[in-house]
Design a protein around this motif. Structure first.
Motif, mmCIF file in Angstrom:
data_model
loop_
_atom_site.group_PDB
_atom_site.id
_atom_site.type_symbol
_atom_site.label_atom_id
_atom_site.label_comp_id
_atom_site.label_asym_id
_atom_site.label_seq_id
_atom_site.Cartn_x
_atom_site.Cartn_y
_atom_site.Cartn_z
ATOM 1 N N LYS A 20 -31.903 24.661 8.509
ATOM 2 C CA LYS A 20 -33.357 24.459 8.456
ATOM 3 C C LYS A 20 -33.668 23.312 7.495
ATOM 4 C CE LYS A 20 -37.572 27.266 8.127
ATOM 5 N NZ LYS A 20 -38.395 26.347 7.378
ATOM 6 N N PRO A 21 -34.395 22.303 7.949
ATOM 7 C CA PRO A 21 -34.660 21.167 7.067
ATOM 8 C C PRO A 21 -35.719 21.481 6.001
ATOM 9 C CG PRO A 21 -35.737 20.839 9.191
ATOM 10 C CD PRO A 21 -34.967 22.120 9.304
ATOM 11 N N VAL A 22 -35.534 20.910 4.818
ATOM 12 C CA VAL A 22 -36.575 20.961 3.784
ATOM 13 C C VAL A 22 -37.444 19.745 4.026
ATOM 14 C CG1 VAL A 22 -37.028 20.835 1.307
ATOM 15 C CG2 VAL A 22 -35.013 22.063 2.159
ATOM 16 N N THR A 23 -38.722 19.972 4.374
ATOM 17 C CA THR A 23 -39.538 18.845 4.819
ATOM 18 C C THR A 23 -40.533 18.367 3.762
ATOM 19 O OG1 THR A 23 -41.028 20.414 5.860
ATOM 20 C CG2 THR A 23 -39.370 19.418 7.269
ATOM 21 N N LYS A 24 -40.740 19.158 2.716
ATOM 22 C CA LYS A 24 -41.652 18.704 1.655
ATOM 23 C C LYS A 24 -40.844 18.399 0.409
ATOM 24 C CE LYS A 24 -45.385 17.214 0.896
ATOM 25 N NZ LYS A 24 -45.876 16.239 1.855
ATOM 26 N N GLY A 25 -40.954 17.189 -0.073
ATOM 27 C CA GLY A 25 -40.164 16.769 -1.225
ATOM 28 C C GLY A 25 -40.912 16.931 -2.529
ATOM 29 N N GLU A 26 -40.146 16.766 -3.608
ATOM 30 C CA GLU A 26 -40.763 16.773 -4.931
ATOM 31 C C GLU A 26 -40.040 15.721 -5.760
ATOM 32 O OE1 GLU A 26 -40.266 20.377 -7.150
ATOM 33 O OE2 GLU A 26 -41.573 19.642 -8.761
ATOM 34 N N PHE A 27 -40.797 14.761 -6.253
ATOM 35 C CA PHE A 27 -40.175 13.706 -7.047
ATOM 36 C C PHE A 27 -40.261 14.063 -8.525
ATOM 37 C CE2 PHE A 27 -40.638 9.592 -9.393
ATOM 38 C CZ PHE A 27 -39.320 9.187 -9.263
ATOM 39 N N LYS A 28 -39.101 14.222 -9.157
ATOM 40 C CA LYS A 28 -39.097 14.538 -10.596
ATOM 41 C C LYS A 28 -38.993 13.233 -11.364
ATOM 42 C CE LYS A 28 -37.234 19.205 -10.288
ATOM 43 N NZ LYS A 28 -36.461 19.301 -9.033
ATOM 44 N N LYS A 29 -39.995 12.943 -12.190
ATOM 45 C CA LYS A 29 -39.997 11.684 -12.935
ATOM 46 C C LYS A 29 -38.850 11.638 -13.937
ATOM 47 C CE LYS A 29 -44.914 10.780 -12.675
ATOM 48 N NZ LYS A 29 -46.016 10.081 -13.328
ATOM 49 N N ASP A 30 -38.172 10.515 -13.975
ATOM 50 C CA ASP A 30 -37.086 10.314 -14.938
ATOM 51 C C ASP A 30 -36.898 8.814 -15.096
ATOM 52 O OD1 ASP A 30 -34.858 10.405 -16.514
ATOM 53 O OD2 ASP A 30 -33.499 11.169 -14.946
ATOM 54 N N PRO A 31 -37.905 8.140 -15.677
ATOM 55 C CA PRO A 31 -37.888 6.669 -15.680
ATOM 56 C C PRO A 31 -36.639 6.070 -16.333
ATOM 57 C CG PRO A 31 -39.676 7.532 -17.049
ATOM 58 C CD PRO A 31 -39.127 8.692 -16.293
ATOM 59 N N PHE A 32 -36.019 6.804 -17.250
ATOM 60 C CA PHE A 32 -34.840 6.216 -17.917
ATOM 61 C C PHE A 32 -33.580 6.316 -17.056
ATOM 62 C CE2 PHE A 32 -37.950 6.740 -21.257
ATOM 63 C CZ PHE A 32 -37.931 5.456 -21.806
ATOM 64 N N SER A 33 -33.716 6.922 -15.872
ATOM 65 C CA SER A 33 -32.616 6.885 -14.898
ATOM 66 C C SER A 33 -33.025 6.233 -13.594
ATOM 67 C CB SER A 33 -32.140 8.296 -14.556
ATOM 68 O OG SER A 33 -31.799 9.002 -15.697
ATOM 69 N N LYS A 34 -34.326 5.978 -13.434
ATOM 70 C CA LYS A 34 -34.802 5.531 -12.112
ATOM 71 C C LYS A 34 -35.502 4.174 -12.155
ATOM 72 C CE LYS A 34 -33.840 9.581 -10.035
ATOM 73 N NZ LYS A 34 -32.828 9.723 -8.991
ATOM 74 N N VAL A 35 -35.736 3.641 -13.314
ATOM 75 C CA VAL A 35 -36.372 2.319 -13.402
ATOM 76 C C VAL A 35 -35.317 1.346 -13.928
ATOM 77 C CG1 VAL A 35 -38.241 0.952 -14.411
ATOM 78 C CG2 VAL A 35 -38.640 3.352 -13.806
ATOM 79 N N THR A 36 -34.881 0.455 -13.068
ATOM 80 C CA THR A 36 -33.657 -0.290 -13.367
ATOM 81 C C THR A 36 -33.903 -1.540 -14.215
ATOM 82 O OG1 THR A 36 -33.881 -1.318 -11.207
ATOM 83 C CG2 THR A 36 -32.355 0.551 -11.385
ATOM 84 N N VAL A 37 -34.446 -1.322 -15.404
ATOM 85 C CA VAL A 37 -34.442 -2.409 -16.395
ATOM 86 C C VAL A 37 -33.004 -2.491 -16.927
ATOM 87 C CG1 VAL A 37 -36.876 -2.122 -16.977
ATOM 88 C CG2 VAL A 37 -35.147 -0.825 -18.246
ATOM 89 N N PRO A 38 -32.621 -3.626 -17.523
ATOM 90 C CA PRO A 38 -31.211 -3.796 -17.917
ATOM 91 C C PRO A 38 -30.634 -2.635 -18.727
ATOM 92 C CG PRO A 38 -32.369 -5.871 -18.143
ATOM 93 C CD PRO A 38 -33.402 -4.859 -17.754
ATOM 94 N N ALA A 39 -31.384 -2.120 -19.676
ATOM 95 C CA ALA A 39 -30.832 -1.052 -20.528
ATOM 96 C C ALA A 39 -30.503 0.186 -19.701
ATOM 97 C CB ALA A 39 -31.826 -0.706 -21.640
ATOM 98 N N VAL A 40 -31.343 0.473 -18.718
ATOM 99 C CA VAL A 40 -31.093 1.637 -17.859
ATOM 100 C C VAL A 40 -29.916 1.357 -16.934
ATOM 101 C CG1 VAL A 40 -32.075 3.073 -16.018
ATOM 102 C CG2 VAL A 40 -33.481 2.461 -18.006
ATOM 103 N N SER A 41 -29.922 0.148 -16.345
ATOM 104 C CA SER A 41 -28.875 -0.186 -15.374
ATOM 105 C C SER A 41 -27.485 -0.194 -15.998
ATOM 106 C CB SER A 41 -29.175 -1.538 -14.729
ATOM 107 O OG SER A 41 -30.291 -1.423 -13.884
ATOM 108 N N ARG A 42 -27.398 -0.583 -17.272
ATOM 109 C CA ARG A 42 -26.075 -0.557 -17.929
ATOM 110 C C ARG A 42 -25.511 0.858 -17.925
ATOM 111 N NH1 ARG A 42 -28.770 -3.738 -22.142
ATOM 112 N NH2 ARG A 42 -28.818 -5.794 -21.189
ATOM 113 N N LYS A 43 -26.406 1.811 -18.179
ATOM 114 C CA LYS A 43 -26.025 3.227 -18.160
ATOM 115 C C LYS A 43 -25.650 3.656 -16.733
ATOM 116 C CE LYS A 43 -29.218 6.316 -18.839
ATOM 117 N NZ LYS A 43 -30.519 6.838 -19.281
ATOM 118 N N LEU A 44 -26.469 3.197 -15.765
ATOM 119 C CA LEU A 44 -26.268 3.618 -14.373
ATOM 120 C C LEU A 44 -24.977 3.041 -13.788
ATOM 121 C CD1 LEU A 44 -29.913 3.324 -12.944
ATOM 122 C CD2 LEU A 44 -28.721 5.403 -13.694
#
Lengths: 195, 620
Positions: free
Chosen positions: B192-216
């Motif tokens: 059964k598909p899950v059709t409603k999503g939920e976005f959990k904010k985590d800008p320090f893992s999801k916004v790829t400024v250099p400092a974050v990307s080095r970690k990623l």
């Protein structure tokens, strides 16, 4: 189970893919292993459509040049073009009603004589069944049933592991209900003429 | 109910590879899918067409996005909201999506994301045969590759699980041969598909400024190691047999190897490593495979991707056994392989006695006329090419073209296409040619391609004040790949609700193109005049040629034109056949005739006949 390799060549719109589907369905229902492959990139724009059907215990879905056991051609010049897919033991079935390509229509190529085509096919392969499938389809009441006539002729060779009965029930199952009757008739006529 | 939505585990049917993939996605609980059409991953009865129909009778969200980059961005957000998501594109589409792909690999996903790339060895319907396995290496993402039709279905669930386990997208690589093969499939259960999503904010893992990307990037590299361990344990990476001759294969080549080994009766002499999880390559499994091998043959269409990896693994382990694949007398980087070729190469490499099948002598076969694909009878593109040729008669021109049915206009007698590299390139290359050369530049782009990637080039041309005429061939559909919609299509008229519509003319005017005209290509005289005016304009000019695709109109039963015939007023100038070359014409004893079954009644030929000899058939 022994492997039987069938190549079908046609011009876009001749119903080659439906014929392949019928054979596939008949095999599936009869428990015969079957794998198929088709190339129909620009068929709607007048190109050639080729299907390969491999019956029996093999994994590949395509057939190399020289390795077809049966070649079924829906258009005589295309059958001849596909002669490289055959070997001296191949059985060839061809429709003799030509559909000259546009290049011929505008005078940029010469369409070979049908007799020449049939003579070459007959000389170089094990045997040739040549029938005017277009005329038979018309007689059966459906000019588009060329594919069914040729399926009938193919069955008459007895080389394929599928029975005529299973093909008929596949025709009933997957062709459009309005055409089932004429399709079956066309199939029977193809069987009779080639048998 | 759509046959691929049936909740009937155990049901057996014959499916196309593309249908099996679509079914596999449904079984895996996919809730969200995006694509840009491109054969072999599109066309009627294929993956995205199936999703489009299934979306109307299931909770699945599906969209045709404007291009592959947008499709992947839309999919990335859905997958980062926890939904099982798929993004489908042809191999060259990944080039368009690559910018999004490379950094999405850093950010990762929470819901499974499977990116399908359909490669096209032999270029049945593509402009190149690039091997997209290298995208796995470039991005650091896992790649899986099915061998046969039912495996494509099963592997879809595996790919979604893998994506969620690693928290990153998985590339699902097919080739045309698999997409267009048909085989028996046994349905599995539908999750059964899950059709409603939920976005959990985590800008320090999801916004790829250099400092974050080095970690990623650290995480991505660690993930490659984890993925390598999973690759070793994968049920799709297996060794069969224990003979001294090693054969490694992937994709459809695995089938050709299996048949060759059986045909040559060498089952007890060989061991076969089939690689279905091909990036990262399974290092410890490969070492196990190489142990005891006398010599190794790698069978892979395309580039020596596995060969390079296996050689490197062997080298670092000090294994010196001969490992061959791409070589002058062995396999080529070019085109498709086939069972006979693979059988012959295996026999030659391992010195197995082998009688090749007897070939038929074809040396005296008469020349068979070619049957090239052609623009359809009544296609408005043909009219436009003719009109441009008339409007620019006597001028030195360069005509960049683009990707679609109209690419076929490059053939004589229309000869309307001088340069083509990729989607949207007509516009950018027009700028370059007009700046670098003296000839007048007139280029062609289709409506869907214009939305896909023509717009930035046009903005560039206006900004840099280039001098060319762009003809937008607006046939109101994506015709080449099977009539998929695009943002300019009136979806209400096609009985699809809930869509917006973007006007090409408004976009062009909004960009600030200084000279814009709209023509109806079936009106020859007016169209030639408008094109002439556009070509005379110094600077960027755009001509929008608006006429619905004749093939689409025919299938929607909208064709109203009466067929035409050549009357006895004909003096056999043959302008119609020589300059237009519509496939409805044919020569009968040297005289031009019109096949009434092909003629769509577009009336273009009647307008160019110097004797006005082409007339509508009466009473039809």
């Amino acid at each position: 189970m022994d492997v039987t390799r069938l190549i079908i060549v046609a011009v876009g719109g001749q119903g080659n893919l439906l014929a392949s589907k019928v054979l596939g369905e008949a095999s599936l229902c009869s428990g015969i292993p079957v794998r198929m492959s088709e190339i129909h990139g620009m068929a709607q724009r007048g190109g050639v459509v080729e299907s390969a059907l491999v019956f029996g215990d093999a994994e590949s879905t395509i057939i190399s040049d020289g390795e077809a056991d049966i070649l079924l051609g829906f258009e005589p010049a295309e059958t001849l073009r596909a002669l490289k897919r055959c070997n001296p033991k191949t059985v060839v079935i061809t429709n003799t009603a030509p559909l000259p390509p546009f290049t011929v229509a505008i005078g940029k190529g010469i369409y070979p004589e049908i007799e020449t085509i049939c003579k070459l096919l007959r000389e170089r392969t094990a045997s040739l069944i040549d029938i005017d499938a277009a005329a038979l389809a018309k007689e059966a009441g459906n000019v588009l049933a060329v594919n069914m006539v040729l399926l009938g002729a193919l069955t008459a060779t007895g080389i394929l592991p599928v029975t005529p009965e299973s093909i008929e029930s596949a025709i009933e199952k997957i062709t459009r209900s309005a055409f089932i009757e004429t399709n079956i008739k066309a199939f029977e006529m193809g069987r009779k003429v080639a048998g | 109910m759509h046959k691929l939505l049936m909740d009937s585990p155990g049901e057996k049917m014959l499916l196309l590879g593309n249908e099996a993939i679509a079914r596999g996605a449904i079984e895996a609980g996919m809730a969200f899918a995006t694509t840009y059409p491109g054969t072999p991953s599109s066309a009627s009865s294929e993956i995205s067409a199936n999703f489009f129909t299934m979306a109307s009778e299931s909770p699945l969200y599906f969209e045709y996005s404007t291009n592959e980059k947008v499709a992947l961005e839309v999919a990335a957000a859905a997958a980062n909201s926890g939904l099982r998501t798929m993004c489908v594109m042809k191999h060259v589409g990944v080039n368009v999506a690559a910018d999004a792909l490379m950094t999405l690999a850093y950010v990762g996903v929470t819901g499974g994301l499977v990116i399908l790339t359909a490669d096209d060895p032999y270029m049945f319907s593509s402009q190149n045969e690039q091997d997209n396995r290298y995208y796995g290496k470039l991005s650091g993402l896992p790649i899986v590759e099915p061998v046969f039709v039912d495996e494509a279905r099963q592997m879809m669930g595996y790919a979604f699980d893998l994506s969620e386990k690693l928290g990153e997208p998985v590339l699902f690589r097919t080739t045309t041969r698999l997409n267009h093969s048909t085989g028996p499939v046994t349905f599995g259960a539908i999750r059964k598909p899950v059709t409603k999503g939920e976005f959990k904010k985590d800008p320090f893992s999801k916004v790829t400024v250099p400092a974050v990307s080095r970690k990623l990037h650290v995480r991505l590299v660690e993930n490659i190691e984890r993925a390598e361990r999973l690759s070793c344990e994968s049920p799709y990476n297996t060794i069969t047999g224990d003979g001294p001759w090693g054969i490694v294969a992937n994709g459809v080549s695995v089938n050709y190897v299996a048949d060759a080994v059986s045909d040559l009766s060498i089952t007890d002499r060989v061991r076969v490593l089939r690689v279905g999880f091909s990036h990262p390559m399974p290092e410890s499994l490969i070492l196990k495979f190489l142990d005891g091998c006398e010599k190794v043959l790698i069978v892979e269409e395309g580039e020596p991707f596995m060969e390079e990896a296996i050689r490197a693994i062997a080298q670092s382990a000090g294994i010196t056994v001969s490992i061959q694949g791409k070589a002058k007398n062995l396999f080529s980087r070019l085109f498709e392989y086939d069972p006979g070729l693979v059988r012959a190469k295996i026999a030659a490499y391992f010195c197995v006695p082998y009688d090749a099948p007897v070939k038929i002598d074809l040396s005296d076969i008469p020349q068979i006329p070619q049957r090239p694909p052609n623009l359809c009878a009544g296609c408005s593109h043909r009219a436009v090419f003719y009109e441009v040729n008339q409007a620019t008669a006597g001028m030195e021109t360069i005509k960049p073209t683009d990707i679609g049915c109209y690419t076929l206009g490059f053939l004589p007698p229309l000869s309307s296409g001088d340069f083509l590299i990729c989607m949207g390139s007509s516009v950018g290359t027009s700028s370059g040619f007009s700046q670098a050369c003296d000839q007048k530049v007139i280029s062609f782009i289709g409506d869907s391609t214009f939305f896909h990637s023509g717009i930035p080039g046009l903005i560039n041309a206006v900004f840099n004040n280039h001098d060319f005429t762009l003809v937008i061939l607006d046939n109101q559909t994506t015709a080449m790949t099977g009539h998929q919609p695009h943002p300019g299509v009136d979806m209400m008229a096609m009985n699809h609700e809930g869509y917006g519509r973007v006007s090409i003319e408004s976009v062009v005017r909004g960009i600030g193109v200084p000279h814009v005209s709209v023509i109806k290509p079936y009106n020859v005289k007016k169209s030639i005049a408008a094109i002439r005016e556009a070509v005379a304009h110094k600077g960027v000019s755009v001509v929008i040629a608006r006429q619905e695709c004749v093939l689409l109109a025919k299938s929607l039963k909208k064709l109203k034109g009466k067929p035409f015939y050549v009357s006895d007023k004909c003096k056999n100038h043959k302008n119609c056949i020589n300059d237009l070359a519509c496939p409805a014409f044919y020569l009968d004893g040297g005289r031009v005739k019109i096949d009434p079954n092909q003629c769509t009644g577009c009336s273009v030929c009647t307008q160019i006949c110097p004797e006005h000899a082409i007339l509508p058939v009466k009473g039809k």
